[in-house]
Scaffold this motif. Structure first.
Motif, PDB file in Angstrom:
ATOM      1  N   PRO A  17       0.886  -1.210  -0.038  1.00  0.00           N
ATOM      2  CA  PRO A  17       0.033   0.081  -0.090  1.00  0.00           C
ATOM      3  C   PRO A  17       0.746   1.343   0.037  1.00  0.00           C
ATOM      4  CG  PRO A  17       0.075  -1.141   2.151  1.00  0.00           C
ATOM      5  CD  PRO A  17       0.667  -2.141   1.286  1.00  0.00           C
ATOM      6  N   ALA A  18       2.015   1.230   0.059  1.00  0.00           N
ATOM      7  CA  ALA A  18       2.976   2.253   0.175  1.00  0.00           C
ATOM      8  C   ALA A  18       2.972   3.141  -1.110  1.00  0.00           C
ATOM      9  CB  ALA A  18       4.491   2.018   0.117  1.00  0.00           C
ATOM     10  N   SER A  70      -1.286   7.330  -9.777  1.00  0.00           N
ATOM     11  CA  SER A  70      -2.669   7.266  -9.378  1.00  0.00           C
ATOM     12  C   SER A  70      -3.072   6.175  -8.212  1.00  0.00           C
ATOM     13  CB  SER A  70      -2.938   6.074 -10.732  1.00  0.00           C
ATOM     14  OG  SER A  70      -2.236   4.766 -10.867  1.00  0.00           O
ATOM     15  N   ASP A  71      -4.218   6.026  -7.855  1.00  0.00           N
ATOM     16  CA  ASP A  71      -4.808   5.802  -6.635  1.00  0.00           C
ATOM     17  C   ASP A  71      -4.793   4.073  -6.865  1.00  0.00           C
ATOM     18  OD1 ASP A  71      -5.356   8.105  -5.759  1.00  0.00           O
ATOM     19  OD2 ASP A  71      -7.482   8.022  -6.669  1.00  0.00           O
ATOM     20  N   GLY A  72      -4.834   3.397  -5.499  1.00  0.00           N
ATOM     21  CA  GLY A  72      -4.691   2.082  -5.388  1.00  0.00           C
ATOM     22  C   GLY A  72      -3.368   1.527  -5.001  1.00  0.00           C
ATOM     23  N   ALA A  73      -3.257   0.125  -4.496  1.00  0.00           N
ATOM     24  CA  ALA A  73      -2.305  -0.304  -3.984  1.00  0.00           C
ATOM     25  C   ALA A  73      -1.375  -0.859  -5.174  1.00  0.00           C
ATOM     26  CB  ALA A  73      -2.412  -1.620  -3.389  1.00  0.00           C
ATOM     27  N   TRP A  74      -0.008  -0.486  -4.964  1.00  0.00           N
ATOM     28  CA  TRP A  74       1.026  -0.451  -5.898  1.00  0.00           C
ATOM     29  C   TRP A  74       1.293  -2.166  -6.104  1.00  0.00           C
ATOM     30  CZ3 TRP A  74       6.208  -2.111  -5.127  1.00  0.00           C
ATOM     31  CH2 TRP A  74       7.176  -2.027  -6.046  1.00  0.00           C
ATOM     32  N   ARG A  75       1.489  -2.859  -7.463  1.00  0.00           N
ATOM     33  CA  ARG A  75       1.760  -4.009  -7.666  1.00  0.00           C
ATOM     34  C   ARG A  75       2.539  -3.986  -8.936  1.00  0.00           C
ATOM     35  NH1 ARG A  75      -1.914  -7.208  -9.526  1.00  0.00           N
ATOM     36  NH2 ARG A  75      -1.213  -9.368  -8.795  1.00  0.00           N
ATOM     37  N   SER A 239      12.109  -0.987   1.470  1.00  0.00           N
ATOM     38  CA  SER A 239      11.833  -2.020   0.880  1.00  0.00           C
ATOM     39  C   SER A 239      10.297  -2.473   0.893  1.00  0.00           C
ATOM     40  CB  SER A 239      12.646  -3.217   1.750  1.00  0.00           C
ATOM     41  OG  SER A 239      13.866  -3.155   1.988  1.00  0.00           O
ATOM     42  N   GLY A 240       9.654  -1.650   1.621  1.00  0.00           N
ATOM     43  CA  GLY A 240       8.033  -1.761   1.323  1.00  0.00           C
ATOM     44  C   GLY A 240       7.601  -3.125   2.174  1.00  0.00           C
ATOM     45  N   MET A 241       8.426  -3.739   3.013  1.00  0.00           N
ATOM     46  CA  MET A 241       8.113  -4.661   4.037  1.00  0.00           C
ATOM     47  C   MET A 241       9.107  -4.898   5.148  1.00  0.00           C
ATOM     48  SD  MET A 241       9.657  -8.070   1.816  1.00  0.00           S
ATOM     49  CE  MET A 241       9.128  -7.477   0.309  1.00  0.00           C
ATOM     50  N   THR A 242       8.666  -5.400   6.210  1.00  0.00           N
ATOM     51  CA  THR A 242       9.450  -5.497   7.512  1.00  0.00           C
ATOM     52  C   THR A 242      10.475  -6.562   7.186  1.00  0.00           C
ATOM     53  OG1 THR A 242       8.203  -7.245   8.413  1.00  0.00           O
ATOM     54  CG2 THR A 242       7.655  -5.101   8.833  1.00  0.00           C
ATOM     55  N   PRO A 243      11.712  -6.572   7.953  1.00  0.00           N
ATOM     56  CA  PRO A 243      12.700  -7.529   7.978  1.00  0.00           C
ATOM     57  C   PRO A 243      12.151  -9.046   8.380  1.00  0.00           C
ATOM     58  CG  PRO A 243      13.496  -5.694   9.142  1.00  0.00           C
ATOM     59  CD  PRO A 243      12.046  -5.428   8.872  1.00  0.00           C
ATOM     60  N   GLY A 244      11.281  -9.266   8.945  1.00  0.00           N
ATOM     61  CA  GLY A 244      10.515 -10.461   9.358  1.00  0.00           C
ATOM     62  C   GLY A 244       9.899 -10.970   7.932  1.00  0.00           C
TER      63      GLY A 244
END
Length: 251
Positions: A17-18, A70-75, A239-244
């Protein structure tokens, strides 16, 4: 989600969602295809928009940033290619000569490769072969200037002292230049100021350690972060995610 990985290639489906990513770099070549919406990309001082019919192509170490238009989650689908892969698969070195190629057929091909099961490696190599022909390789580099040699020495010192980085003043004094000249020259050559570049090298080391299953607290210390909380915040930002989450997807 990791679709495929071997010693030279990694194909990942990324969804977050970033709204974008700050300036960062990768150790690998990166070929990406946005699966929805528009993305504004900054690369090497230039900004351009990427739609779902465009592949972006980054060389190792190039500094990039992006934000959603644009709007919306990035994929997106991203293919990470180790530097030695071109020698392995094509017996020739390579550097992308331009940062993107608008070729909807290649985007569809990358998406098809991600669904091809046991044929992913073969599909990735075929895609890279077509990209080599379409994008072209940069000409061989000329002899480096004095400023380039200085910056390479500064980069090496930062890498040698990864956990306890020298101050800007100490780095400049070692090269007999002013701090302002160092920042200006470093930014012009690398795309980031010295200590911002160092953070990217720390995160690069962290990704390598996380792939080995090293505990997150140990990774944070080895990569030169003050503590696990500071490390996790920086890692998620770039990175858009946690280390875990990254470790679960890569171990």
């Amino acid at each position: 989600m990791i679709v495929f990985r071997n010693d030279l290639l990694e194909l990942a489906l990324l969804s977050t969602p970033a709204r974008g990513f700050p300036k960062h770099s990768h150790d690998e070549y990166v070929i990406s295809a946005s699966l929805n919406g528009l993305e504004s990309v900054w690369l090497d001082g230039k900004t351009f928009e990427v739609d779902t019919a465009t592949l972006t192509t980054y060389n190792p170490g190039e500094v990039q940033a992006s934000r959603a238009v644009s709007d919306g989650a990035w994929r997106c689908l991203s293919l990470y290619v180790r530097p030695e892969a071109f020698e392995h698969y094509f017996q020739a070195p390579f550097e992308f000569a331009r940062p993107c190629v608008r070729e909807a057929a290649l985007v569809r091909e990358l998406a098809a490769v991600a669904r091809s099961g046991s044929l992913v490696e073969e599909g990735c190599v075929a895609l890279l072969d077509r990209l080599r022909a379409l994008v072209g390789s940069r000409p061989a580099a000329q002899a480096p200037s004095l400023d380039v040699v200085r910056i390479r020495r500064v980069q090496q010192r930062l890498l040698d002292e990864l956990a306890e980085a020298p101050s800007l003043e100490a780095l400049a004094a070692a090269e007999d230049i002013s701090p302002a000249h160092l920042v200006r020259s470093f930014h012009r050559q690398v795309g980031l100021p010295p200590h911002a570049w160092l953070i990217q090298q720390r995160l690069s080391l962290a990704r390598r350690l996380l792939r080995t299953g090293t505990p997150i607290s140990e990774v944070a210390l080895a990569a030169g972060f003050a503590d696990q909380a500071h490390f996790s915040k920086a890692f998620a930002r770039f990175s858009g995610m946690t280390p875990g989450q990254f470790r679960l997807a890569n171990v």
